[in-house]
Design a protein around this motif. Structure first.
Motif, PDB file in Angstrom:
ATOM      1  N   TRP A   1      15.132  44.601  42.459  1.00  2.85           N
ATOM      2  CA  TRP A   1      16.401  45.221  42.114  1.00  2.85           C
ATOM      3  C   TRP A   1      17.543  44.418  42.729  1.00  2.85           C
ATOM      4  O   TRP A   1      17.512  44.046  43.890  1.00  2.85           O
ATOM      5  CB  TRP A   1      16.436  46.654  42.649  1.00  2.85           C
ATOM      6  N   ALA A   2      18.559  44.151  41.938  1.00  2.19           N
ATOM      7  CA  ALA A   2      19.742  43.431  42.427  1.00  2.19           C
ATOM      8  C   ALA A   2      20.952  44.337  42.270  1.00  2.19           C
ATOM      9  O   ALA A   2      21.270  44.761  41.147  1.00  2.19           O
ATOM     10  CB  ALA A   2      19.940  42.137  41.643  1.00  2.19           C
ATOM     11  N   SER A   3      21.625  44.671  43.363  1.00  2.00           N
ATOM     12  CA  SER A   3      22.803  45.519  43.309  1.00  2.00           C
ATOM     13  C   SER A   3      23.951  44.792  42.622  1.00  2.00           C
ATOM     14  O   SER A   3      24.014  43.556  42.591  1.00  2.00           O
ATOM     15  CB  SER A   3      23.229  45.919  44.722  1.00  2.00           C
ATOM     16  N   TRP A   4      24.879  45.564  42.104  1.00  4.40           N
ATOM     17  CA  TRP A   4      26.040  44.969  41.452  1.00  4.40           C
ATOM     18  C   TRP A   4      26.857  44.196  42.468  1.00  4.40           C
ATOM     19  O   TRP A   4      27.054  44.624  43.611  1.00  4.40           O
ATOM     20  CB  TRP A   4      26.895  46.074  40.833  1.00  4.40           C
ATOM     21  N   ASP A   5      27.326  43.031  42.055  1.00  8.35           N
ATOM     22  CA  ASP A   5      28.100  42.169  42.957  1.00  8.35           C
ATOM     23  C   ASP A   5      29.315  41.667  42.188  1.00  8.35           C
ATOM     24  O   ASP A   5      29.183  41.091  41.098  1.00  8.35           O
ATOM     25  CB  ASP A   5      27.238  40.988  43.425  1.00  8.35           C
ATOM     26  N   ARG A   6      30.494  41.858  42.762  1.00  9.08           N
ATOM     27  CA  ARG A   6      31.732  41.424  42.114  1.00  9.08           C
ATOM     28  C   ARG A   6      31.708  39.924  41.815  1.00  9.08           C
ATOM     29  O   ARG A   6      32.317  39.462  40.840  1.00  9.08           O
ATOM     30  CB  ARG A   6      32.923  41.767  43.009  1.00  9.08           C
ATOM     31  N   ALA A   7      31.007  39.178  42.641  1.00 12.61           N
ATOM     32  CA  ALA A   7      30.950  37.726  42.446  1.00 12.61           C
ATOM     33  C   ALA A   7      30.250  37.338  41.145  1.00 12.61           C
ATOM     34  O   ALA A   7      30.375  36.202  40.678  1.00 12.61           O
ATOM     35  CB  ALA A   7      30.240  37.075  43.633  1.00 12.61           C
ATOM     36  N   ASN A   8      29.506  38.287  40.546  1.00 14.38           N
ATOM     37  CA  ASN A   8      28.782  37.991  39.314  1.00 14.38           C
ATOM     38  C   ASN A   8      29.606  38.207  38.057  1.00 14.38           C
ATOM     39  O   ASN A   8      29.109  38.018  36.950  1.00 14.38           O
ATOM     40  CB  ASN A   8      27.520  38.852  39.236  1.00 14.38           C
ATOM     41  N   ILE A   9      30.880  38.650  38.209  1.00 15.79           N
ATOM     42  CA  ILE A   9      31.731  38.814  37.035  1.00 15.79           C
ATOM     43  C   ILE A   9      31.939  37.444  36.380  1.00 15.79           C
ATOM     44  O   ILE A   9      32.276  36.471  37.056  1.00 15.79           O
ATOM     45  CB  ILE A   9      33.104  39.408  37.426  1.00 15.79           C
TER      46      ILE A   9
ATOM     47  N   ARG B   1      33.365  34.137  34.762  1.00 16.02           N
ATOM     48  CA  ARG B   1      34.638  33.480  35.063  1.00 16.02           C
ATOM     49  C   ARG B   1      35.672  33.752  33.979  1.00 16.02           C
ATOM     50  O   ARG B   1      36.849  34.001  34.266  1.00 16.02           O
ATOM     51  CB  ARG B   1      34.405  31.976  35.223  1.00 16.02           C
ATOM     52  N   TRP B   2      35.240  33.736  32.708  1.00 22.16           N
ATOM     53  CA  TRP B   2      36.192  33.969  31.616  1.00 22.16           C
ATOM     54  C   TRP B   2      36.816  35.348  31.710  1.00 22.16           C
ATOM     55  O   TRP B   2      38.008  35.531  31.420  1.00 22.16           O
ATOM     56  CB  TRP B   2      35.516  33.785  30.262  1.00 22.16           C
ATOM     57  N   LYS B   3      36.026  36.326  32.160  1.00 23.44           N
ATOM     58  CA  LYS B   3      36.540  37.679  32.268  1.00 23.44           C
ATOM     59  C   LYS B   3      37.537  37.782  33.430  1.00 23.44           C
ATOM     60  O   LYS B   3      38.572  38.461  33.318  1.00 23.44           O
ATOM     61  CB  LYS B   3      35.393  38.672  32.454  1.00 23.44           C
ATOM     62  N   SER B   4      37.262  37.100  34.536  1.00 22.83           N
ATOM     63  CA  SER B   4      38.177  37.108  35.672  1.00 22.83           C
ATOM     64  C   SER B   4      39.515  36.475  35.298  1.00 22.83           C
ATOM     65  O   SER B   4      40.583  36.985  35.658  1.00 22.83           O
ATOM     66  CB  SER B   4      37.555  36.356  36.852  1.00 22.83           C
ATOM     67  N   ILE B   5      39.472  35.351  34.547  1.00 23.87           N
ATOM     68  CA  ILE B   5      40.702  34.683  34.124  1.00 23.87           C
ATOM     69  C   ILE B   5      41.496  35.576  33.178  1.00 23.87           C
ATOM     70  O   ILE B   5      42.724  35.709  33.292  1.00 23.87           O
ATOM     71  CB  ILE B   5      40.372  33.336  33.457  1.00 23.87           C
ATOM     72  N   LEU B   6      40.788  36.210  32.233  1.00 23.19           N
ATOM     73  CA  LEU B   6      41.461  37.081  31.272  1.00 23.19           C
ATOM     74  C   LEU B   6      42.110  38.268  31.971  1.00 23.19           C
ATOM     75  O   LEU B   6      43.208  38.698  31.604  1.00 23.19           O
ATOM     76  CB  LEU B   6      40.458  37.553  30.212  1.00 23.19           C
ATOM     77  N   HIS B   7      41.459  38.790  33.018  1.00 25.69           N
ATOM     78  CA  HIS B   7      42.036  39.886  33.789  1.00 25.69           C
ATOM     79  C   HIS B   7      43.377  39.481  34.393  1.00 25.69           C
ATOM     80  O   HIS B   7      44.311  40.290  34.440  1.00 25.69           O
ATOM     81  CB  HIS B   7      41.069  40.297  34.899  1.00 25.69           C
ATOM     82  N   ARG B   8      43.467  38.236  34.831  1.00 27.80           N
ATOM     83  CA  ARG B   8      44.700  37.780  35.482  1.00 27.80           C
ATOM     84  C   ARG B   8      45.803  37.485  34.474  1.00 27.80           C
ATOM     85  O   ARG B   8      46.989  37.665  34.768  1.00 27.80           O
ATOM     86  CB  ARG B   8      44.422  36.531  36.314  1.00 27.80           C
ATOM     87  N   LEU B   9      45.440  37.039  33.274  1.00 25.80           N
ATOM     88  CA  LEU B   9      46.436  36.619  32.299  1.00 25.80           C
ATOM     89  C   LEU B   9      46.907  37.734  31.370  1.00 25.80           C
ATOM     90  O   LEU B   9      48.025  37.670  30.855  1.00 25.80           O
ATOM     91  CB  LEU B   9      45.870  35.471  31.451  1.00 25.80           C
ATOM     92  N   ALA B  10      46.066  38.729  31.137  1.00 26.33           N
ATOM     93  CA  ALA B  10      46.391  39.773  30.156  1.00 26.33           C
ATOM     94  C   ALA B  10      46.580  41.112  30.846  1.00 26.33           C
ATOM     95  O   ALA B  10      45.995  41.384  31.891  1.00 26.33           O
ATOM     96  CB  ALA B  10      45.276  39.872  29.111  1.00 26.33           C
ATOM     97  N   SER B  11      47.400  41.947  30.219  1.00 24.76           N
ATOM     98  CA  SER B  11      47.565  43.297  30.744  1.00 24.76           C
ATOM     99  C   SER B  11      46.274  44.072  30.508  1.00 24.76           C
ATOM    100  O   SER B  11      45.511  43.760  29.586  1.00 24.76           O
ATOM    101  CB  SER B  11      48.715  44.008  30.039  1.00 24.76           C
TER     102      SER B  11
END
Length: 322
Positions: free
Chosen positions: A237-245, A247-257
């Motif tokens: 079992w692998a717990s959820w880790d923010r580091a696994n988001i 990269r494209w989703k992290s960039i989109l979070h920063r650029l888009a509302s």
């Protein structure tokens, strides 16, 4: 509550492919005939009886079931307003003298109107004898104001499972706009993930199953949670880790509302779900499905496509076996 063209096809499929024994049949609610003669004519090739006024629109279903081989038909309803033969609220346990009394249980649109879902399930399981069959038609999507509930395929796969004494369970989605073809839904345990089903489409659900044995304890767990809990218990079992988001989703979070992001996400998810649904489903023509081929599909939902499926593939863009 009633038997429309899809319901008539389901009864024909139940008798021809599933080999339902209708001699002692119980219906949840007293069902009216909703199909027209022209619709009957579309299915008549697989029916060993002719059309007459006893199965005309507005008649109740007893005559139809007798034509299918029923000798005894009992209808159960909470009210006497439609003339049911037994008045009993399915929110409450059925009497003991009804346990394992019937060969076939039929429901064409009742369970979504009954609040106590667990009791409904318990009653259905108890009322059918081992060796008997179950056919349920209910709403899957696009009818939010019709009843108290809309059901998922996983609900029925989890209930009518091998662990609960059932076998050969199949779930179909049927679009009212294209009732000629049925979409066989693969079990999540086979896919090793949850089903992907388009959420914009209106669909009804058909469920077929056979009770093969009694079980000491009835147990229902969503299949993917079963797998998750097993992995957790064994340490795999692998717990959820923010580091696994991604990269494209992290960039989109920063650029888009967040509002734009969620709107785009909805459109993307809709396209992805439709693509996976087309890949996962198995499209069949219930009027021409060969019983032996269907038995193989049920035994192995990942069975390869039959060469004879080319025509329906062109129409539906999906796998078809018959």
């Amino acid at each position: 509550m009633g038997i429309d063209l899809t319901g008539l096809r389901a009864l024909s499929f139940a008798k021809r492919v599933y080999k339902f024994d209708f001699r002692n049949t119980v219906t949840l609610g007293r069902h009216e005939i909703h199909f027209w003669k022209q619709e009957y004519d579309a299915v008549r090739a697989n029916l060993n009886f002719g059309y007459d006024e006893s199965i005309a629109v507005g008649a109740y279903c007893e005559s139809l079931l007798h034509k299918l081989g029923a000798e005894n038909v009992v209808s159960i309803d909470a009210s006497a307003f439609e003339g049911a033969s037994l008045i009993h609220d399915f929110n409450r346990p059925i009497p003991n003298d009804l346990h394992e009394k019937f060969d076939t249980f039929l429901d064409f649109g009742s369970i979504e109107h009954i609040f106590n879902v667990a009791q409904v399930v318990d009653n259905i399981v108890n009322i059918v004898r081992p060796g008997g069959h179950i056919l349920i038609a209910t709403n899957a999507n696009g009818f939010p104001a019709h009843g108290l509930y809309q059901y998922s395929p996983e609900f029925f796969f989890s209930i009518f499972s091998n662990r609960n004494g059932f076998k050969d369970t199949s779930v179909f989605l049927v679009r009212p706009s294209r009732p000629k073809t049925w979409h066989l839904i693969k079990r999540p345990v086979i896919l090793k993930r949850r089903n992907e089903i388009p959420f914009e489409d209106q669909a009804v659900m058909l469920v077929f199953s056979r009770r093969v044995r009694r079980v000491a304890e009835f147990s229902v767990q969503q299949s993917d949670y079963d797998a998750t809990w097993t992995n957790f218990a064994t340490g795999n079992w692998a717990s959820w880790d923010r580091a696994n988001i991604p990269r494209w989703k992290s960039i989109l979070h920063r650029l888009a509302s967040p509002f734009l992001f969620r709107g785009l996400s909805y459109q993307f998810r809709s396209l992805r779900v439709r693509r996976k649904y087309r890949a996962d489903r198995i499209v069949i023509d219930p009027d021409t499905m060969d019983p032996f081929d269907f038995a193989k599909i049920i035994a192995d939902p990942a069975a390869p496509e039959s060469p004879s499926g080319e025509k329906l593939n062109q129409v539906e863009g999906a796998t078809q076996l018959h």
